[in-house]
Design an enzyme around this catalytic site. Structure first.
Site, PDB file in Angstrom:
ATOM      1  N   GLU A   1       1.526  -0.667  -5.094  1.00  0.00           N
ATOM      2  CA  GLU A   1       0.610   0.426  -5.393  1.00  0.00           C
ATOM      3  C   GLU A   1       1.462   1.690  -5.369  1.00  0.00           C
ATOM      4  OE1 GLU A   1      -3.263   2.842  -3.663  1.00  0.00           O
ATOM      5  OE2 GLU A   1      -1.627   2.176  -2.371  1.00  0.00           O
TER       6      GLU A   1
ATOM      7  N   ASP B   1       0.831  -1.194   0.000  1.00  0.00           N
ATOM      8  CA  ASP B   1       0.000   0.000   0.000  1.00  0.00           C
ATOM      9  C   ASP B   1       0.870   1.251   0.000  1.00  0.00           C
ATOM     10  OD1 ASP B   1      -2.678   1.245   0.368  1.00  0.00           O
ATOM     11  OD2 ASP B   1      -1.810   1.917   2.270  1.00  0.00           O
TER      12      ASP B   1
END
Length: 548
Positions: free
Chosen positions: A266, A208
């Site tokens: 990401e 993330d």
């Protein structure tokens, strides 16, 4: 005979499980590990290679689990660590690998480290980014950085007597304080977390906010920028060169296992050339190619996305990773259900136009079916967001009182946020809440489902050979038979409204125009929609051919 496959992840199809909304096993209205375990046969029948599970760690849920309080356990509402072990084993037995979400940019404000920091522990404070404020009494934030969710990216703390003290950085919600990755204790902690889960059989991690761990020295002010699109601007808090040292260390850990574990980043960065830096041979294996999340349903734009991404991946000797929807953006059925913009846009732009232009969901589904065949035919890794295989649209009219996304709660710009793409799935059958919960359950789903949600349910689509579900199943079977390990990619010359390419022994044709187009001679392996005369491809459709 199918071509020989390289590393499994290089052409895998990965299914994203947003666990809160996937399947409720215990009837409390919240998805959980029990519900996921019960649906492993469904996932195996779909034909995916792996699942990516959004954060399932203990969390106060200020941001749906992306505020992690403990990285080595399971959120009690989802189950137990023992159940997680069973899930991993059962998925592996079904031929499905398991990828978890790791959240290294920030913790929950309830994490033991941050609580110690607030209590005055200097070692704990150095694990975060506390700074004195500006102004005569420190009453102003340390710099002008803005939260991705809206408002300042800083919150001021107080001492035990209520006196104002330093500020801490939170690029997301105030309940998500950013970590200080210059601190070796932070680096050692996350390396240990990786090993904890790898030792339990996890096959990899989605990282993330992979671009934000390192901030520029001194935390200088940012230039003019749109906080909802930080990837479009140079920002001192994003994509700093120092982040690559972290991922080289992580790669050494992943490579120490047999078989090696994998990562997908990401990383919202300014260009695909910058993205390629994360994919160097000693860093991460893959990174999401997000441009399809922003591109209109237009052959020219879609070809540009493919060319740009493939060229950048080639610089690092890597592979591209394609995605049409995820838990952070408007579902592509809805993005395609209105007039298409003449530029790349953000989901926030799309959501703001909903009240002004009615969605044609039949059109959106046709285009979504076509786009699915287009990206599933491309070389590289493909990600499927739960429910897209059912043709789910965005739920646009979630009541304000039910919304939970901090994007909606923090921002003051009319953006309703991301809850509409996170509605619990409709499974059908005898269960409650359109099959999301078991029969007899009385708890309402954590986000309300619309009354017509049963129209999309999986049980009914099972019996309809023309359903979106059956299209995905056929596409994944054909992908595995014809494209897994296939080499060669070349565009086929076409008109402006058509994108066509050859990959292995398959040609993929996409018609984004308003009139049928002639197809070359060959066997049609799969078409996204019927309706065109033989030998033609209907508007808003795609087909896979094997040339004679």
């Amino acid at each position: 005979m199918a071509p020989e496959r390289g590393p499994w992840w290089a052409d895998a199809v990965v299914y994203q499980v947003y666990i809160r909304s996937f399947a409720d096993g215990d009837g409390d209205g919240l998805g959980d590990i029990a519900g996921l375990r019960a649906r492993i046969p469904y996932l195996a029948e779909l034909g995916i290679d792996a699942i990516w599970i959004n954060p399932w760690y203990p969390s106060p849920q200020a941001d749906a689990g992306y505020d992690v309080a403990d990285y080595r356990d399971i959120e009690p509402a989802y189950g137990t660590l023992a159940e997680a072990d069973l899930l991993i084993a059962e998925a592996h037995a079904a031929g499905i690998r398991v990828i978890l979400d790791i959240v290294p940019n920030h913790t929950s404000d309830q994490h033991a480290w941050f609580q110690a920091a607030l209590a005055g522990d200097e070692a704990a404070r150095d694990r975060y980014l506390f700074r004195p404020g500006k102004g005569e009494a420190g009453e102003l934030p340390p710099n002008n950085w803005e939260s991705i969710f809206g408002g300042p990216a800083w919150r001021r703390t107080t001492d035990a007597d209520g006196n104002p003290c330093e500020w801490y950085l939170h690029f997301f919600a105030p309940e998500q304080p950013d970590l200080n990755w210059e601190n070796p204790e932070v680096r050692a902690e996350f390396e240990d977390v990786l090993r904890f889960w790898f030792d339990r059989g996890v096959d990899g991690f989605r990282i993330d906010v992979a671009h934000a761990l390192i901030k520029e020295d001194g935390l200088p002010d940012a230039g003019d920028h749109d906080p909802s699109a930080p990837h479009a601007y140079e920002h001192p808090g994003f994509d700093r060169d120092g982040v690559h040292e972290i991922y080289r260390d992580w790669r050494r850990i992943a490579d120490s296992y047999d078989p090696p574990r994998v990562f997908v980043a990401e990383a919202w960065v300014q260009s695909n050339e910058r993205l390629a830096r994360y994919l160097r041979p000693d860093e991460l294996h893959t990174a999401f190619q997000f441009d399809f999340l922003r591109a209109p349903f237009d052959a020219g734009y879609m070809k540009e996305v493919v060319d740009d991404a493939r060229a950048a991946s080639a610089l690092a000797g890597g592979t591209s990773t394609w995605v049409l929807s995820n838990h952070d953006v408007v579902r592509h059925v809805t993005r395609y259900a209105r007039s298409q913009p003449d530029a790349m846009v953000e989901s926030s732009w799309d959501r703001l136009r909903w009240p002004h232009e009615e969605a044609d969901l039949d059109l959106g589904v046709r285009r979504a079916r076509a786009a699915a065949l287009f990206i599933l035919g491309l070389p590289g890794t493909a990600y499927v967001y739960q429910g897209e295989e059912l043709g789910l649209p965005e739920v646009e009219d979630v009541p304000d009182a039910a919304r939970q996304d901090p994007t909606f709660l923090q921002a003051d710009n009319g953006d309703v946020g991301r809850d509409g793409c996170r509605i619990p799935l409709p499974w059908g059958g005898e269960g409650a809440a359109h099959g999301f919960s078991p029969a007899g359950a009385t708890a309402e789903p954590w986000l309300p489902q619309p009354a017509n949600w049963s129209h999309f349910n999986a049980a009914d689509q099972e019996s309809d050979p023309g359903s979106v579900l059956h299209l995905y199943r056929r596409a994944l079977r054909l992908r595995r038979a014809h494209l897994a390990g296939a080499t060669g990619f070349a565009w086929v010359p076409t008109s402006d409204d058509v994108a066509a390419f050859r990959h292995g022994d398959v040609e993929v044709w996409l018609n984004t125009g308003s009139t049928p187009v002639a197809l070359p001679a060959g066997e049609v392996l799969l078409a996204s929609s019927p309706g065109a005369p033989a030998g033609f491809l209907a508007p808003d459709s795609a087909a896979w051919l094997r040339r004679s």
